[in-house]
Design a protein around this motif. Structure first.
Motif, PDB file in Angstrom:
ATOM      1  N   VAL A  53      29.528   5.794  -7.655  1.00 25.62           N
ATOM      2  CA  VAL A  53      27.827   6.148  -7.688  1.00 25.62           C
ATOM      3  C   VAL A  53      26.978   6.702  -6.272  1.00 25.62           C
ATOM      4  N   VAL A  54      27.607   6.318  -4.918  1.00 31.47           N
ATOM      5  CA  VAL A  54      27.178   6.228  -3.591  1.00 31.47           C
ATOM      6  C   VAL A  54      27.848   7.820  -3.602  1.00 31.47           C
ATOM      7  N   ILE A  55      29.186   8.265  -3.784  1.00 29.05           N
ATOM      8  CA  ILE A  55      29.552   9.959  -3.460  1.00 29.05           C
ATOM      9  C   ILE A  55      29.041  10.847  -4.205  1.00 29.05           C
ATOM     10  N   GLY A  56      28.387  10.411  -5.376  1.00 32.96           N
ATOM     11  CA  GLY A  56      28.298  10.847  -6.769  1.00 32.96           C
ATOM     12  C   GLY A  56      27.079  11.443  -6.221  1.00 32.96           C
ATOM     13  N   VAL A  57      25.445  10.690  -5.685  1.00 30.96           N
ATOM     14  CA  VAL A  57      24.610  10.655  -4.993  1.00 30.96           C
ATOM     15  C   VAL A  57      24.282  11.171  -3.982  1.00 30.96           C
ATOM     16  N   MET A  58      25.513  11.385  -3.492  1.00 31.76           N
ATOM     17  CA  MET A  58      25.028  11.953  -1.905  1.00 31.76           C
ATOM     18  C   MET A  58      25.635  13.506  -2.116  1.00 31.76           C
ATOM     19  N   ALA A  59      26.025  13.567  -2.971  1.00 28.74           N
ATOM     20  CA  ALA A  59      27.139  15.493  -3.112  1.00 28.74           C
ATOM     21  C   ALA A  59      26.033  15.801  -4.347  1.00 28.74           C
ATOM     22  N   TYR A  60      25.261  15.267  -4.833  1.00 31.26           N
ATOM     23  CA  TYR A  60      24.578  15.680  -5.655  1.00 31.26           C
ATOM     24  C   TYR A  60      23.412  15.883  -4.993  1.00 31.26           C
ATOM     25  N   LEU A  61      22.694  15.369  -3.650  1.00 28.07           N
ATOM     26  CA  LEU A  61      22.020  15.431  -3.220  1.00 28.07           C
ATOM     27  C   LEU A  61      21.894  16.410  -2.504  1.00 28.07           C
ATOM     28  N   MET A  62      22.974  16.507  -1.665  1.00 25.66           N
ATOM     29  CA  MET A  62      23.423  18.245  -1.145  1.00 25.66           C
ATOM     30  C   MET A  62      23.225  19.470  -1.502  1.00 25.66           C
ATOM     31  N   TYR A  63      24.297  19.187  -3.011  1.00 24.24           N
ATOM     32  CA  TYR A  63      24.105  20.530  -3.924  1.00 24.24           C
ATOM     33  C   TYR A  63      22.725  20.767  -4.282  1.00 24.24           C
ATOM     34  N   GLU A  64      21.743  20.120  -4.621  1.00 27.74           N
ATOM     35  CA  GLU A  64      20.182  20.079  -4.351  1.00 27.74           C
ATOM     36  C   GLU A  64      19.371  20.962  -3.653  1.00 27.74           C
ATOM     37  N   MET A  65      20.042  20.746  -2.622  1.00 34.42           N
ATOM     38  CA  MET A  65      19.255  20.922  -0.819  1.00 34.42           C
ATOM     39  C   MET A  65      19.983  22.242  -0.967  1.00 34.42           C
ATOM     40  N   PHE A  66      21.281  22.466  -0.346  1.00 34.08           N
ATOM     41  CA  PHE A  66      21.105  24.271  -0.762  1.00 34.08           C
ATOM     42  C   PHE A  66      20.725  24.931  -2.275  1.00 34.08           C
ATOM     43  N   SER A  67      20.655  23.946  -3.398  1.00 33.29           N
ATOM     44  CA  SER A  67      20.020  25.084  -4.221  1.00 33.29           C
ATOM     45  C   SER A  67      17.958  25.197  -3.901  1.00 33.29           C
ATOM     46  N   LEU A  68      17.983  24.365  -3.049  1.00 36.36           N
ATOM     47  CA  LEU A  68      16.505  24.688  -2.633  1.00 36.36           C
ATOM     48  C   LEU A  68      16.536  25.565  -1.675  1.00 36.36           C
ATOM     49  N   VAL A  69      17.294  25.450  -0.457  1.00 38.04           N
ATOM     50  CA  VAL A  69      17.086  26.816   0.560  1.00 38.04           C
ATOM     51  C   VAL A  69      17.751  27.867  -0.556  1.00 38.04           C
ATOM     52  N   GLU A  70      18.720  28.275  -1.321  1.00 37.67           N
ATOM     53  CA  GLU A  70      18.909  30.059  -2.187  1.00 37.67           C
ATOM     54  C   GLU A  70      17.792  30.092  -2.799  1.00 37.67           C
ATOM     55  N   LYS A  71      16.784  29.260  -2.833  1.00 35.61           N
ATOM     56  CA  LYS A  71      15.438  29.378  -4.315  1.00 35.61           C
ATOM     57  C   LYS A  71      14.657  30.118  -2.561  1.00 35.61           C
TER      58      LYS A  71
END
Length: 276
Positions: free
Chosen positions: A245-263
């Motif tokens: 669960v912790v690994i999934g949360v960390m990866a998801y948060l980083m994914y969303e961060m790059f999505s925000l920067v991309e937008k």
């Protein structure tokens, strides 16, 4: 009177469209939460009805209890995994961008290097970790290098594709205007490759976490992977699932961060998405 009625009708139509769009956005925003809640409830119910043993497949409630009970060790292991992953990922960005620029800017380099990259990427990462252990020993070294090796390929390919697919007509026009090859690549090719670059970052960051955990499970002495390996060997499956669960949360948060920067930085490439 007819004009006033038309204005009222137009206003009502606009209000209806706005309300529909807001409802759709709210539904899309909450859809992942609702789906996750339904999955957890179904998971809990199935395990309870079938009386699945905890050491085989724990319930979400047991996993949450394990996360609360071992919060300090999990947080310490998560921090170790996070910074190891970030180091390997940072190296993959530098190497991936430079290598992608080289491959995408030269047909000769593309023909010579790209097949080698594909062949290297086809080698299973699990087969590389034992070699890294022999070279660098137990510790953070194999984790950093595994995160790098598993994540640089998408960055290289996407940067190379963005540069290699530059329209010949556009390049010809720029050449006529006096632009050199280097000017075309740096002032047009690289900015045009930014959507490809961010797409590769979102893929690579998740792969980097996979590589780090794999190395920690094989050659680590700390981190989430090591915690999961230790918990699994002791049949403490709720703790092992807590690590997942912790690994999934960390990866998801980083994914969303790059999505925000991309937008924020490449909105011009997605200008039509908001009107659909």
């Amino acid at each position: 009177a007819w004009s006033a009625g038309t204005d009222i009708g137009t206003g009502l139509e606009r209000h209806h469209r706005h309300s529909t769009a807001m409802t759709r956005k709210n539904t899309e925003r909450w859809a992942p939460v609702l789906a996750l809640t339904a999955l957890l409830l179904l998971w809990q119910a199935v395990c309870a009805l079938l009386a699945v043993p905890e050491y085989i497949f724990p319930t979400p409630l047991k996993i949450a209890q394990a996360m609360a009970q071992f919060a300090a060790p999990i947080a310490q292991a998560a921090w170790k995994t996070f910074w190891v992953t970030m180091l390997g990922f940072a190296i993959s960005i530098v190497v991936g961008v430079l290598l992608g620029f080289l491959v995408g800017s030269s047909r000769l380099a593309y023909a010579a290097v790209y097949p080698l990259l594909v062949a290297f990427n086809a080698v299973p990462t699990a087969a590389i970790v034992p070699i890294l252990i022999v070279w660098f020993g137990i510790g953070v070294g194999p984790g950093i290098l595994t995160a790098f090796l598993i994540s640089f390929f998408p960055i290289t390919v996407n940067i190379a594709s963005g540069l290699a697919t530059l329209e010949p007509e556009l390049e010809d026009v720029l050449r006529v205007l006096g632009a050199k090859r280097w000017d075309v690549l740096t002032k047009v090719g690289l900015p045009r490759s930014m959507p490809y670059f961010y797409a590769s970052l979102k893929v690579s960051i998740t792969l980097a976490f996979v590589g780090t955990v794999l190395a920690e499970m094989t050659a680590g002495d700390s981190g989430i992977g090591y915690l999961m390996q230790s918990a699994g060997s002791q049949q403490r499956m709720p703790l092992a699932f807590a690590g997942l669960v912790v690994i999934g949360v960390m990866a998801y948060l980083m994914y969303e961060m790059f999505s925000l920067v991309e937008k924020r930085t490449t909105g011009w490439a997605h200008r039509g998405s908001g009107s659909e």
